[in-house]
Design a protein around this motif. Structure first.
Motif, mmCIF file in Angstrom:
data_model
loop_
_atom_site.group_PDB
_atom_site.id
_atom_site.type_symbol
_atom_site.label_atom_id
_atom_site.label_comp_id
_atom_site.label_asym_id
_atom_site.label_seq_id
_atom_site.Cartn_x
_atom_site.Cartn_y
_atom_site.Cartn_z
ATOM 1 N N ARG A 146 -13.277 11.273 155.723
ATOM 2 C CA ARG A 146 -11.689 10.675 155.235
ATOM 3 C C ARG A 146 -12.006 10.695 154.343
ATOM 4 N NH1 ARG A 146 -10.331 7.619 160.168
ATOM 5 N NH2 ARG A 146 -9.377 5.970 159.364
ATOM 6 N N ALA A 147 -12.811 11.091 153.674
ATOM 7 C CA ALA A 147 -13.032 9.720 151.833
ATOM 8 C C ALA A 147 -12.161 10.983 151.154
ATOM 9 C CB ALA A 147 -14.136 9.950 151.301
ATOM 10 N N VAL A 148 -11.189 10.781 150.523
ATOM 11 C CA VAL A 148 -10.998 12.015 149.336
ATOM 12 C C VAL A 148 -11.169 11.181 147.817
ATOM 13 C CG1 VAL A 148 -8.648 12.336 148.063
ATOM 14 C CG2 VAL A 148 -8.632 11.689 150.889
ATOM 15 N N ARG A 149 -12.344 12.709 146.965
ATOM 16 C CA ARG A 149 -11.977 12.345 145.876
ATOM 17 C C ARG A 149 -11.299 12.590 144.797
ATOM 18 N NH1 ARG A 149 -17.301 11.662 145.340
ATOM 19 N NH2 ARG A 149 -17.213 12.032 142.663
ATOM 20 N N ILE A 150 -11.663 11.411 143.685
ATOM 21 C CA ILE A 150 -10.296 11.913 142.578
ATOM 22 C C ILE A 150 -11.018 12.923 141.404
ATOM 23 C CG2 ILE A 150 -9.256 10.218 143.269
ATOM 24 C CD1 ILE A 150 -10.283 8.185 141.012
ATOM 25 N N ASP A 151 -12.337 12.260 142.092
ATOM 26 C CA ASP A 151 -12.580 13.483 140.387
ATOM 27 C C ASP A 151 -14.267 14.237 141.244
ATOM 28 O OD1 ASP A 151 -15.035 11.749 140.413
ATOM 29 O OD2 ASP A 151 -12.853 10.013 138.873
ATOM 30 N N ARG A 152 -14.772 15.303 140.399
ATOM 31 C CA ARG A 152 -16.111 15.586 140.482
ATOM 32 C C ARG A 152 -16.915 14.833 140.007
ATOM 33 N NH1 ARG A 152 -15.479 20.714 142.964
ATOM 34 N NH2 ARG A 152 -13.600 21.833 142.865
ATOM 35 N N LEU A 153 -16.983 13.414 139.150
ATOM 36 C CA LEU A 153 -18.300 12.947 138.805
ATOM 37 C C LEU A 153 -18.782 12.430 139.765
ATOM 38 C CD1 LEU A 153 -16.051 10.618 136.004
ATOM 39 C CD2 LEU A 153 -16.966 12.682 135.590
ATOM 40 N N LEU A 154 -20.058 12.904 139.346
ATOM 41 C CA LEU A 154 -21.099 11.223 140.118
ATOM 42 C C LEU A 154 -20.430 9.896 140.178
ATOM 43 C CD1 LEU A 154 -24.545 12.321 138.448
ATOM 44 C CD2 LEU A 154 -23.403 12.985 140.267
ATOM 45 N N ASP A 155 -21.202 9.934 141.772
ATOM 46 C CA ASP A 155 -20.512 8.117 142.147
ATOM 47 C C ASP A 155 -21.615 6.706 141.291
ATOM 48 O OD1 ASP A 155 -18.037 8.432 143.594
ATOM 49 O OD2 ASP A 155 -19.384 8.553 145.686
ATOM 50 N N CYS A 198 -18.431 -0.343 128.372
ATOM 51 C CA CYS A 198 -18.935 0.622 127.154
ATOM 52 C C CYS A 198 -17.326 1.117 127.764
ATOM 53 C CB CYS A 198 -19.884 1.204 127.644
ATOM 54 S SG CYS A 198 -21.579 0.818 127.271
ATOM 55 N N PRO A 199 -16.695 1.000 127.247
ATOM 56 C CA PRO A 199 -14.999 1.445 127.556
ATOM 57 C C PRO A 199 -14.614 2.694 127.329
ATOM 58 C CG PRO A 199 -14.854 -0.199 126.061
ATOM 59 C CD PRO A 199 -16.428 -0.403 125.868
ATOM 60 N N ASN A 200 -14.434 3.184 128.291
ATOM 61 C CA ASN A 200 -14.192 4.653 128.651
ATOM 62 C C ASN A 200 -15.036 6.035 127.881
ATOM 63 O OD1 ASN A 200 -11.449 4.260 129.582
ATOM 64 N ND2 ASN A 200 -10.937 4.000 127.366
ATOM 65 N N ILE A 201 -16.275 4.849 128.669
ATOM 66 C CA ILE A 201 -17.718 6.538 127.851
ATOM 67 C C ILE A 201 -17.193 7.353 128.861
ATOM 68 C CG2 ILE A 201 -19.447 4.997 129.912
ATOM 69 C CD1 ILE A 201 -21.165 4.458 127.625
ATOM 70 N N ARG A 202 -16.977 7.863 129.577
ATOM 71 C CA ARG A 202 -17.089 8.836 130.542
ATOM 72 C C ARG A 202 -15.645 8.931 130.917
ATOM 73 N NH1 ARG A 202 -19.595 8.845 136.223
ATOM 74 N NH2 ARG A 202 -18.263 7.352 137.101
ATOM 75 N N SER A 203 -14.732 10.023 131.312
ATOM 76 C CA SER A 203 -13.442 10.434 131.332
ATOM 77 C C SER A 203 -13.389 11.096 132.893
ATOM 78 C CB SER A 203 -12.956 11.237 130.280
ATOM 79 O OG SER A 203 -13.866 12.690 130.307
ATOM 80 N N ALA A 204 -12.501 11.279 133.713
ATOM 81 C CA ALA A 204 -12.778 12.477 134.694
ATOM 82 C C ALA A 204 -13.708 13.669 134.757
ATOM 83 C CB ALA A 204 -10.838 12.800 135.464
ATOM 84 N N ASP A 205 -13.087 14.186 133.535
ATOM 85 C CA ASP A 205 -13.652 15.780 133.194
ATOM 86 C C ASP A 205 -14.582 16.118 132.361
ATOM 87 O OD1 ASP A 205 -10.805 16.821 134.003
ATOM 88 O OD2 ASP A 205 -10.786 16.011 131.961
ATOM 89 N N ALA A 206 -15.552 14.666 131.977
ATOM 90 C CA ALA A 206 -16.665 15.022 131.485
ATOM 91 C C ALA A 206 -17.499 13.514 131.325
ATOM 92 C CB ALA A 206 -16.085 14.545 129.515
ATOM 93 N N GLU A 207 -19.286 13.924 131.716
ATOM 94 C CA GLU A 207 -20.036 12.876 131.671
ATOM 95 C C GLU A 207 -20.487 12.430 130.699
ATOM 96 O OE1 GLU A 207 -20.726 10.976 135.239
ATOM 97 O OE2 GLU A 207 -21.087 12.729 136.496
ATOM 98 N N ASN A 208 -20.441 12.606 129.907
ATOM 99 C CA ASN A 208 -21.263 12.143 128.145
ATOM 100 C C ASN A 208 -22.256 11.907 128.878
ATOM 101 O OD1 ASN A 208 -21.577 11.395 126.037
ATOM 102 N ND2 ASN A 208 -19.335 9.597 125.852
ATOM 103 N N PHE A 209 -23.473 12.456 129.479
ATOM 104 C CA PHE A 209 -24.523 11.664 129.391
ATOM 105 C C PHE A 209 -25.394 10.990 128.385
ATOM 106 C CE2 PHE A 209 -24.354 14.925 133.181
ATOM 107 C CZ PHE A 209 -24.509 14.062 134.035
ATOM 108 N N GLN A 210 -25.320 11.723 127.162
ATOM 109 C CA GLN A 210 -25.857 11.202 126.662
ATOM 110 C C GLN A 210 -25.674 9.417 125.871
ATOM 111 O OE1 GLN A 210 -25.012 14.227 123.022
ATOM 112 N NE2 GLN A 210 -26.370 12.503 121.095
ATOM 113 N N ASP A 211 -24.627 9.654 125.853
ATOM 114 C CA ASP A 211 -24.324 7.982 125.487
ATOM 115 C C ASP A 211 -24.220 6.655 126.392
ATOM 116 O OD1 ASP A 211 -23.016 8.782 123.218
ATOM 117 O OD2 ASP A 211 -20.873 8.110 123.367
#
Length: 289
Positions: free
Chosen positions: A280-289, A186-199
């Motif tokens: 030592r892990a560095v996260r690139i966003d605040r999304l769930l993994d 599903c291309p780009n179903i979420r972004s670094a700023d939005a989880e889009n849980f509904q879709d």
């Protein structure tokens, strides 16, 4: 570029179509530009017959010989690869769980002189991958077990819907199944700023067909994919032949080592490097993994 590296790349890769040895040249720039455009549009690009067709048999045989060394394990997972007992709202897509039963051959079981072993450590290949993703450079993982691994999906199994922890993934199909085993995403179903849980919820519950694209890959095809933001899976493999895929994991920074928990899930073991690298892990966003 070192002569030996150029020779190794030229033996394995169709360098007439994919001129890895000529970074910055017109043909190299054209392939990279086309790949970037596809990645920007859909988060996915397939480079067919990246490995020379006359080497497809050797590629399949090398990886098929490694497949029995895979760590097999069935576990209950969700699309985010987080603890299935995490406190989440009742309608949260992370509460939808499935059984995952695919398997991985760790890097320390893959010979350095194999086709995929030489390709993973090749500087021209890394430079090409970085160019396709618009990055200044990428690094091999420092992890002794991941970085390069072989994914095995046996008949009757699938790799269920999930997101990747890494922002980008590079894979090479080495053996296709007799039937099934399509790559769906599903291309780009979420972004670094939005989880889009509904879709995401819609796709996981059997709806959202308009969001799904399907690919049937062939042995020798290289796939570049932005799996951090695109929900994806491998559908159930049918017939008598397993699906084998080499996974080339790179990072934008050097020294990356996987977590103890995730490494044990994938490979059934950890090495001293893993607990030493915890925290030592560095996260690139605040999304769930």
């Amino acid at each position: 570029m070192r002569t030996a590296e150029a020779r190794d790349v030229g033996r394995a890769v169709d360098t007439e179509r994919y001129p890895l040895a000529d970074p910055g040249g017109a043909a190299w720039a054209a392939v990279v530009s086309r790949t970037r455009a596809e990645l920007a549009e859909s988060g996915c690009c397939v480079l067919p017959d990246f490995i020379r067709p006359d080497l497809h048999g050797a590629l399949r045989a090398e990886c098929a010989a490694l497949a029995p060394r895979a760590h097999y394990g069935v576990e209950t997972v969700n699309a985010y690869n987080i603890d299935v007992n995490s406190p989440l709202p009742d309608n949260h897509p992370g509460r939808i769980t499935v059984k995952r039963g695919n398997a991985f051959v760790a890097r320390d079981h893959i010979p350095a002189d194999s086709i995929i072993g030489r390709l993973y450590t090749s500087e021209p290949f890394r430079r090409f991958v970085a160019g396709c993703f618009g990055l200044p450079r990428v690094h091999e993982l420092a992890d002794p077990l991941s970085g390069l691994c072989l994914n095995v999906v046996n008949p009757g199994m699938e790799h269920p819907w999930h997101f990747d922890t890494n922002e980008f993934t590079v894979t090479l199909l080495t053996q296709g199944p007799a039937d099934g085993g399509a790559f769906e995403y599903c291309p780009n179903i979420r972004s670094a700023d939005a989880e889009n849980f509904q879709d995401v919820q819609s796709v996981l519950t059997g709806g959202g067909g308009h969001l799904i694209r399907r690919l049937t890959l062939r042995p020798g095809d290289l796939q570049l994919f932005k799996g951090r933001y695109s929900l994806h899976r491998v559908s159930t493999v049918r017939g008598a032949t397993a699906r084998h895929t080499a996974i080339f994991a790179y990072s934008e920074r050097p020294g990356v080592i996987g977590s103890v928990e995730r490494t044990r899930q994938l490979f059934g073991r950890v090495l001293p490097e893993h607990p030493a690298a915890e925290g030592r892990a560095v996260r690139i966003d605040r999304l769930l993994d």
